[in-house]
Scaffold this motif. Structure first.
Motif, PDB file in Angstrom:
ATOM      1  N   HIS A 244     -45.187   5.315  24.710  1.00  0.00           N
ATOM      2  CA  HIS A 244     -46.054   4.275  24.166  1.00  0.00           C
ATOM      3  C   HIS A 244     -46.056   4.336  22.634  1.00  0.00           C
ATOM      4  CE1 HIS A 244     -49.795   2.044  23.295  1.00  0.00           C
ATOM      5  NE2 HIS A 244     -49.445   1.361  24.367  1.00  0.00           N
ATOM      6  N   ASN A 245     -46.178   3.166  22.028  1.00  0.00           N
ATOM      7  CA  ASN A 245     -46.073   3.071  20.577  1.00  0.00           C
ATOM      8  C   ASN A 245     -47.102   3.922  19.817  1.00  0.00           C
ATOM      9  OD1 ASN A 245     -44.522   1.559  18.544  1.00  0.00           O
ATOM     10  ND2 ASN A 245     -46.540   0.837  17.921  1.00  0.00           N
ATOM     11  N   PHE A 246     -48.285   4.088  20.379  1.00  0.00           N
ATOM     12  CA  PHE A 246     -49.356   4.822  19.692  1.00  0.00           C
ATOM     13  C   PHE A 246     -48.977   6.304  19.518  1.00  0.00           C
ATOM     14  CE2 PHE A 246     -54.224   5.895  20.336  1.00  0.00           C
ATOM     15  CZ  PHE A 246     -54.284   6.437  19.064  1.00  0.00           C
ATOM     16  N   SER A 250     -48.006   6.430  15.601  1.00  0.00           N
ATOM     17  CA  SER A 250     -49.223   6.117  14.833  1.00  0.00           C
ATOM     18  C   SER A 250     -50.151   7.325  14.679  1.00  0.00           C
ATOM     19  CB  SER A 250     -49.972   4.960  15.497  1.00  0.00           C
ATOM     20  OG  SER A 250     -49.208   3.800  15.528  1.00  0.00           O
ATOM     21  N   GLY A 317     -57.608   4.643  20.073  1.00  0.00           N
ATOM     22  CA  GLY A 317     -57.032   3.309  19.921  1.00  0.00           C
ATOM     23  C   GLY A 317     -56.487   2.784  21.226  1.00  0.00           C
ATOM     24  N   GLY A 318     -55.885   1.609  21.151  1.00  0.00           N
ATOM     25  CA  GLY A 318     -55.296   1.004  22.344  1.00  0.00           C
ATOM     26  C   GLY A 318     -56.220  -0.004  22.977  1.00  0.00           C
ATOM     27  N   VAL A 340     -57.882   3.395  15.584  1.00  0.00           N
ATOM     28  CA  VAL A 340     -56.544   2.843  15.372  1.00  0.00           C
ATOM     29  C   VAL A 340     -56.412   1.574  16.196  1.00  0.00           C
ATOM     30  CG1 VAL A 340     -54.088   3.336  15.340  1.00  0.00           C
ATOM     31  CG2 VAL A 340     -55.718   5.230  15.335  1.00  0.00           C
ATOM     32  N   GLY A 342     -53.602  -1.082  16.988  1.00  0.00           N
ATOM     33  CA  GLY A 342     -52.183  -1.301  16.758  1.00  0.00           C
ATOM     34  C   GLY A 342     -51.540  -2.063  17.885  1.00  0.00           C
ATOM     35  N   MET A 343     -50.277  -2.369  17.689  1.00  0.00           N
ATOM     36  CA  MET A 343     -49.504  -3.073  18.710  1.00  0.00           C
ATOM     37  C   MET A 343     -48.043  -2.712  18.524  1.00  0.00           C
ATOM     38  SD  MET A 343     -50.463  -6.605  16.829  1.00  0.00           S
ATOM     39  CE  MET A 343     -52.120  -5.929  16.632  1.00  0.00           C
ATOM     40  N   ALA A 344     -47.320  -2.646  19.647  1.00  0.00           N
ATOM     41  CA  ALA A 344     -45.915  -2.244  19.569  1.00  0.00           C
ATOM     42  C   ALA A 344     -45.101  -3.272  18.781  1.00  0.00           C
ATOM     43  CB  ALA A 344     -45.357  -2.071  20.975  1.00  0.00           C
ATOM     44  N   VAL A 348     -50.346  -2.099  12.418  1.00  0.00           N
ATOM     45  CA  VAL A 348     -51.264  -1.025  12.817  1.00  0.00           C
ATOM     46  C   VAL A 348     -52.341  -0.887  11.738  1.00  0.00           C
ATOM     47  CG1 VAL A 348     -51.544   1.407  13.447  1.00  0.00           C
ATOM     48  CG2 VAL A 348     -49.433   0.205  14.062  1.00  0.00           C
ATOM     49  N   LYS A 532     -55.247   2.556  29.451  1.00  0.00           N
ATOM     50  CA  LYS A 532     -56.291   1.608  29.053  1.00  0.00           C
ATOM     51  C   LYS A 532     -56.890   1.020  30.326  1.00  0.00           C
ATOM     52  CE  LYS A 532     -53.453  -0.147  25.230  1.00  0.00           C
ATOM     53  NZ  LYS A 532     -53.051  -1.315  24.439  1.00  0.00           N
TER      54      LYS A 532
HETATM   55  O1  DBH Z   1     -52.280  -0.365  21.967  1.00  0.00           O
HETATM   56  C1  DBH Z   1     -51.300  -0.250  21.229  1.00  0.00           C
HETATM   57  O2  DBH Z   1     -50.224  -0.804  21.466  1.00  0.00           O
HETATM   58  C2  DBH Z   1     -51.407   0.638  20.028  1.00  0.00           C
HETATM   59  C3  DBH Z   1     -52.591   1.265  19.723  1.00  0.00           C
HETATM   60  C4  DBH Z   1     -52.671   2.084  18.602  1.00  0.00           C
HETATM   61  C5  DBH Z   1     -50.299   0.820  19.212  1.00  0.00           C
HETATM   62  O3  DBH Z   1     -49.124   0.201  19.496  1.00  0.00           O
HETATM   63  C6  DBH Z   1     -50.381   1.650  18.083  1.00  0.00           C
HETATM   64  C7  DBH Z   1     -51.584   2.287  17.780  1.00  0.00           C
HETATM   65  O4  DBH Z   1     -49.284   1.814  17.312  1.00  0.00           O
END
Ligand code: DBH
Ligand code: AMP
Length: 549
Positions: A244-246, A250, A317-318, A340, A342-344, A348, A532
């Motif tokens: 996962h990206n987190f 991150s 986060g997430g 945090v 963020g998104m892939a 972020v 999540k």
């Molecule tokens: O939920 C996410 O995709 C996410 C959450 C925190 C993420 O991609 C990230 C940090 O980089």
């Protein structure tokens, strides 16, 4: 310089790309270069530890070169896509760096993915190989990979990382140990090439493929490591699934390696496993999704845990971290909380480690880069006045301009000017921090009255009998949607009822139309592959009548 850009990748406009190079965001360094540099500078420092392995930077470097050389023998090379489905174990890092060195693209599948996700991912990416594990947590991943191969015309090779030499593998599968060759010459890799394909989230539906280049992703990793104040003493614990990206970036495992620190990992994120790992490896920072953070906090509040004193930062986060939970994390775990968002796909946001406590508790932070551009727009795409609620769209040096080979999704998710539509509703505070109000689809439209699921959840969580709560809208013949609250009871002996919950929320001075129409007590919530809470799945359960009440 001749650039070979696969047609399935939407590059940044060339003017903008030039600017990101001039600004020093994109440096031309690849992930292979990064590992070379660390192996040369700090060969004896520990790069990766898990329960069974402890590799220095020199060892990780050697192993990834050796595996890259072996994989090249199978014909795996530049631009080839390789599904990687591995649990958190040291070989994960070795495998992805071997692929980075070949210019081949790992496709980051989660251990929770099954046929329904993997076959479309294999097809959409036209992957030629899959790297997986043997039996893990009583599930036979090699058998799953074999069945994916049988259903995916391009997928020729299944390679297995397995501990047990006795384990019988499907006929098509080979042990990865057969491909650890004496390191040989490796091809040059360009930093503007796509380094890997990430997957967009979502518990149901087919994940979309997200192409990230060495240039853009390394920038996000560097900025993340700076903001999270990583250094060579950092021990980052990957407890969420690393794909996962987190936990990947991150600042994640790549941030820890960028800083010359150590990546530690656990096969599962429960307090029982993770707390002993923190003590054993001297972990300094880790990242959690909110449901896990709640478990950790409850466990710590109950007392007598292993020694967690090395832990300095816990990121959450997430998904939105409710204020009620955010307040408890620092005191319970003896750490600084960092939120945090963020998104892939790119953007972020972080709260900073020295932010005032109010910002850390009540916001999801601000963009990591001064070159990120954010706009908050209404449903017609017009900018809302400063401080207003709206849809977040973004562009910047590490936010993609298109999904991989997916014109339909691109038409939906990107504006004509190339802004990514995040699908998130936000408000920007005067201090620049964002409050994430939820996914646009998470609002319940009850007979025309809009109710924020997150807002109602915050009220429900204040109820002493409620441990956790999720609100979803479910179809209603008359109202369009009605408000369904799923709750976990704090004490199984005393289950909250619809009447008591409604009375409690009304007491708090909440408008009558925001009252839940039903309250369903459950033991646990369905989760996505990264842990999540899955609103989508809850809505489906309700629609199927599984939880009808
Ligand atoms: O939920 C996410 O995709 C996410 C959450 C925190 C993420 O991609 C990230 C940090 O980089
Ligand atoms: P994914 O598709 O898995 O990359 O998930 C990205 C999405 O997760 C974001 O667009 C948000 O909807 C959500 N998300 C991530 N972090 C947070 C956060 N801290 N608060 C609220 N939502 C978040």
């Amino acid at each position: 310089m001749a650039l070979t850009v696969p047609p399935s990748f939407t590059p940044w406009p060339s003017e903008e790309a030039r600017r990101y190079r001039e600004l020093g965001c994109w440096t031309g360094e690849t992930f292979g270069d990064l590992l070379d540099a660390r192996a040369a500078a700090i060969p004896e420092a520990v790069a990766v530890v898990d329960d069974a392995h402890r590799w220095t930077y020199a060892e990780l470097d050697h192993r990834s070169r050796s595996l890259a050389t072996g994989l090249a023998r199978l014909g795996i090379g530049r631009h080839d896509r390789v599904l990687v489905q591995l649990p958190n174990r040291a070989e994960f890092v070795e495998v992805i760096f071997a692929l980075f060195r070949l210019g081949a693209l790992p496709v980051f599948c989660l251990p929770a993915h099954r046929q329904a996700e993997l076959v479309p991912i294999a097809t959409a990416s036209a992957a030629t190989a899959m790297i997986t594990t043997g039996v893990h947590q009583r599930f036979d991943y090699a058998a799953l990979a074999d069945s994916i191969r049988a259903q995916s015309p391009t997928l020729r090779h299944v390679l297995v990382v397995a501990d047990d030499p006795e384990q019988r593998l499907p006929q098509s599968a080979r042990r990865i140990d057969e491909f650890r060759d004496e390191p040989g010459e490796l091809p040059p890799v360009d930093a503007s090439d796509v380094a890997f394909l990430q997957l967009s989230g979502g518990s149901t539906g087919i994940p979309k493929l997200i192409p990230r280049t060495h240039d853009d992703y390394l920038y996000s990793v560097r900025r993340s490591a700076e903001i999270c104040e990583l250094d060579s003493d950092t021990v980052y614990l990957a407890t969420l699934p690393i794909a996962h990206n987190f936990p990947m970036s991150s600042p994640g495992i790549l941030g820890a390696l960028w800083a010359g620190g150590t990546v530690a990992m656990t096969p599962d994120p429960t307090p029982a496993t993770a707390f002993s790992a923190i003590e054993k490896f001297g972990v300094t920072i880790t990242g959690l999704v909110p449901p896990l953070a709640r478990l950790w906090v409850e466990r710590a509040e109950a007392g007598s845990t292993p020694d967690l004193s090395t832990l300095r930062v816990v990121q959450v986060g997430g998904a939105r971290c409710q204020e009620e939970l955010a307040r408890r994390i620092g005191p319970a775990l003896g750490v600084t909380l960092q939120q945090v968002f963020g998104m892939a796909e790119g953007l972020v946001c972080y709260t900073r480690l020295d932010d005032p406590i109010d910002a850390v508790i009540a916001t999801q932070g601000r963009p990591m880069s001064e070159h990120d551009r954010l706009e908050v727009v209404d449903d017609d795409g017009a900018e809302v006045p400063p401080g207003g609620d709206g849809n977040l769209i973004t562009q910047g040096p590490y936010t993609i301009r298109g999904y991989y080979d997916n014109p339909e999704a691109n038409a939906r998710s990107f504006t004509a000017e190339g802004w990514y539509r995040t699908g998130d509703m936000v408000r920007v505070r005067p201090d620049g921090n964002l409050v994430v109000l939820g996914r646009a689809g998470d609002w319940v439209n009850r007979g025309g009255e809009k109710v924020s699921a997150e807002e109602l959840e915050e009220h429900l969580l204040a109820h002493p009998g409620i441990r956790d709560a999720v609100v979803v809208g479910t179809p209603d013949r008359i109202l369009g949607q009605r408000i369904s609250a799923f709750v976990q009871a704090a004490d199984p002996e005393h289950q909250p009822t619809l009447a008591t919950v409604r009375a409690f929320v009304r007491e708090r001075g909440v408008a009558a139309w925001k009252m839940p129409d039903s309250v369903v007590v459950v033991d646990r919530f369905p989760e996505t592959g990264v842990g999540k809470t899955s609103r989508k799945e809850l809505r489906q359960l309700l629609a199927e009548g599984t939880h009808a009440k």
